[in-house]
Motif scaffolding. Structure first.
Motif, mmCIF file in Angstrom:
data_model
loop_
_atom_site.group_PDB
_atom_site.id
_atom_site.type_symbol
_atom_site.label_atom_id
_atom_site.label_comp_id
_atom_site.label_asym_id
_atom_site.label_seq_id
_atom_site.Cartn_x
_atom_site.Cartn_y
_atom_site.Cartn_z
ATOM 1 N N PHE A 119 50.661 55.533 5.931
ATOM 2 C CA PHE A 119 50.503 55.856 4.511
ATOM 3 C C PHE A 119 51.554 55.121 3.683
ATOM 4 O O PHE A 119 51.237 54.498 2.656
ATOM 5 C CB PHE A 119 50.624 57.368 4.316
ATOM 6 N N ASN A 120 52.807 55.147 4.138
ATOM 7 C CA ASN A 120 53.863 54.404 3.447
ATOM 8 C C ASN A 120 53.573 52.908 3.470
ATOM 9 O O ASN A 120 53.739 52.208 2.459
ATOM 10 C CB ASN A 120 55.221 54.668 4.118
ATOM 11 N N GLY A 126 50.031 47.146 0.959
ATOM 12 C CA GLY A 126 48.688 46.994 0.421
ATOM 13 C C GLY A 126 48.652 46.962 -1.089
ATOM 14 O O GLY A 126 47.887 46.197 -1.691
ATOM 15 N N MET A 127 49.482 47.787 -1.726
ATOM 16 C CA MET A 127 49.470 47.883 -3.181
ATOM 17 C C MET A 127 50.659 47.192 -3.836
ATOM 18 O O MET A 127 50.733 47.110 -5.064
ATOM 19 C CB MET A 127 49.428 49.362 -3.595
ATOM 20 N N SER A 131 59.269 49.839 -1.894
ATOM 21 C CA SER A 131 59.381 50.799 -0.797
ATOM 22 C C SER A 131 60.325 51.944 -1.126
ATOM 23 O O SER A 131 60.089 53.084 -0.704
ATOM 24 C CB SER A 131 59.841 50.090 0.478
ATOM 25 N N ILE A 132 61.381 51.682 -1.866
ATOM 26 C CA ILE A 132 62.335 52.746 -2.172
ATOM 27 C C ILE A 132 61.691 53.800 -3.070
ATOM 28 O O ILE A 132 61.917 55.008 -2.900
ATOM 29 C CB ILE A 132 63.625 52.176 -2.808
ATOM 30 N N VAL A 133 60.847 53.374 -3.998
ATOM 31 C CA VAL A 133 60.166 54.316 -4.888
ATOM 32 C C VAL A 133 59.091 55.085 -4.125
ATOM 33 O O VAL A 133 58.970 56.307 -4.239
ATOM 34 C CB VAL A 133 59.547 53.574 -6.088
ATOM 35 N N VAL A 134 58.309 54.353 -3.328
ATOM 36 C CA VAL A 134 57.237 54.981 -2.545
ATOM 37 C C VAL A 134 57.789 56.047 -1.615
ATOM 38 O O VAL A 134 57.282 57.179 -1.550
ATOM 39 C CB VAL A 134 56.467 53.920 -1.739
ATOM 40 N N THR A 135 58.850 55.706 -0.868
ATOM 41 C CA THR A 135 59.347 56.636 0.141
ATOM 42 C C THR A 135 60.155 57.788 -0.451
ATOM 43 O O THR A 135 60.272 58.839 0.182
ATOM 44 C CB THR A 135 60.173 55.889 1.206
ATOM 45 N N ILE A 136 60.694 57.605 -1.652
ATOM 46 C CA ILE A 136 61.276 58.759 -2.343
ATOM 47 C C ILE A 136 60.159 59.741 -2.693
ATOM 48 O O ILE A 136 60.312 60.965 -2.563
ATOM 49 C CB ILE A 136 62.044 58.323 -3.604
ATOM 50 N N LYS A 222 55.405 43.774 7.920
ATOM 51 C CA LYS A 222 56.027 44.920 7.258
ATOM 52 C C LYS A 222 55.233 46.202 7.513
ATOM 53 O O LYS A 222 55.829 47.277 7.687
ATOM 54 C CB LYS A 222 56.147 44.661 5.751
ATOM 55 N N PHE A 223 53.908 46.098 7.544
ATOM 56 C CA PHE A 223 53.099 47.279 7.839
ATOM 57 C C PHE A 223 53.403 47.798 9.246
ATOM 58 O O PHE A 223 53.525 49.012 9.456
ATOM 59 C CB PHE A 223 51.613 46.944 7.710
ATOM 60 N N ILE A 224 53.536 46.895 10.204
ATOM 61 C CA ILE A 224 53.877 47.297 11.570
ATOM 62 C C ILE A 224 55.244 47.972 11.600
ATOM 63 O O ILE A 224 55.448 48.955 12.321
ATOM 64 C CB ILE A 224 53.860 46.074 12.512
#
Length: 328
Positions: A119-120, A126-127, A131-136, A222-224
């Motif tokens: 999901f992360n 994908g979008m 990453s820092i904003v997404v994972t927060i 990066k996805f992996i």
């Protein structure tokens, strides 16, 4: 005519000289100093079983740190790892209420970690979101789901055989968790330092655009890496839940800070592009020895949290201060 001593650049130094100047050797010296200090500060420290217990202070976090190191080297970060542990533990706890077997619980823990990592990864690769904003965001999302499911309740009733993952011993004082930690250290060390995938991770961290034009599938790599971080969080959830024997929504609260500190202390650049698994391994021992030593001296947990926060700031700031001092 007098001889003028000239400084030999690092690249012309012998391999042994470069090794002695490395961050890993300095960190190893710090670990030895902390070990000696702990043995002098507390008469109980050198007890074999106490030393074995000390490993539980870092093995679960270090498992995540190995994957986090690769992710940070690539230029990304995942701050949702502790919340993934909470969600995976909640999923296992809910399944345990239906008397499922140990194998099923393990698969649920690993599967939940992989789903969260995927999901992360989709949101970041994908979008194109930071990453820092997404994972927060997912840090709050995953743990929030655990609180919705559990509230103030606790999941118990795990099978007795499930306790082996977090409480079992392979031989004498050597715990299953420590053996797993050592095996994962070797696996991730080979993956990062001896494979094309590891070289791709370094290339992406140093110059993602250049890596892309070199034929490296940057988004795929990066996805992996996000998948690996989710996987290791799921494995850590299995070990931690097994060791505690229960699940609460607050499980592993604040671990993301300690995992990142462990990675950065191990010499991984927070900006990406450099770092090593041996450094992370030594950093894990340093943090484990420090927290266990403070625990033997009855130092309050809040003081340990303050120390970890200061340690993270210091490790990030020291290279910059050193660079400024050299050019001053």
């Amino acid at each position: 005519m007098t001889d003028v001593a000239r400084h030999i650049p690092d690249r012309l130094d012998s391999p042994a000289a470069r090794l002695l100047k490395s961050w890993e050797v300095l960190l190893l010296a710090v670990a030895v100093a902390i070990f000696i200090a702990n043995s002098l500060a507390s008469p109980y420290f050198l007890n074999a079983w106490n030393l074995s217990d000390a490993t539980f202070n870092f093995t679960e976090k270090a498992m995540i740190a190995f994957a986090m190191a690769l992710l940070i080297i690539s230029g990304e970060i995942d701050l949702s790892v502790a919340s993934i542990i909470a969600l995976a533990s909640t999923a296992m706890g809910a399944a345990a209420q239906f008397d499922v077997g140990v194998v099923t619980l393990v698969l649920i823990g690993i599967g939940t970690g992989l789903i969260c990592g995927a999901f992360n990864g989709v949101l970041v690769t994908g979008m194109g979101l930071p990453s820092i904003v997404v994972t927060i965001g997912t840090m709050s999302l995953f743990r929030g789901i655990s609180y919705i499911v559990l509230g103030d309740q606790v999941y118990k009733g795990y099978p007795s055989a499930f306790a082996y993952f977090g409480q079992g011993y392979v031989w004498w004082v050597i715990s299953f968790e420590f053996v797993l930690f050592a095996a994962l250290a070797v696996i991730f060390g080979i993956l990062l330092h001896k494979t094309n995938f590891g070289r791709a991770v370094y290339a992406i961290g140093n110059n993602p655009t250049g890596a892309l034009f070199s034929g490296i599938r940057v988004r795929r790599v990066k996805f992996i890496l996000f998948l690996l971080t989710g996987l290791m969080s799921g494995i850590a959830a299995i070990c931690l839940t097994s060791r505690l024997g229960s699940t609460r929504p607050s499980i592993a609260f604040g671990w993301e800070l300690e995992v990142v500190t462990m990675v950065v202390l191990g010499g991984v650049s927070i900006l990406g592009g450099s770092g090593s698994i041996p450094g992370v391994v030594i950093a894990a021992f340093v943090m484990g020895l420090v927290t266990f030593g403070l625990g033997l001296l009855n130092v309050p947990g809040i003081v340990m949290s303050i120390f970890i926060g200061l340690l993270l700031i210091a490790v990030i700031a020291l290279p910059r201060l050193w660079q400024m001092w050299r050019f001053w």
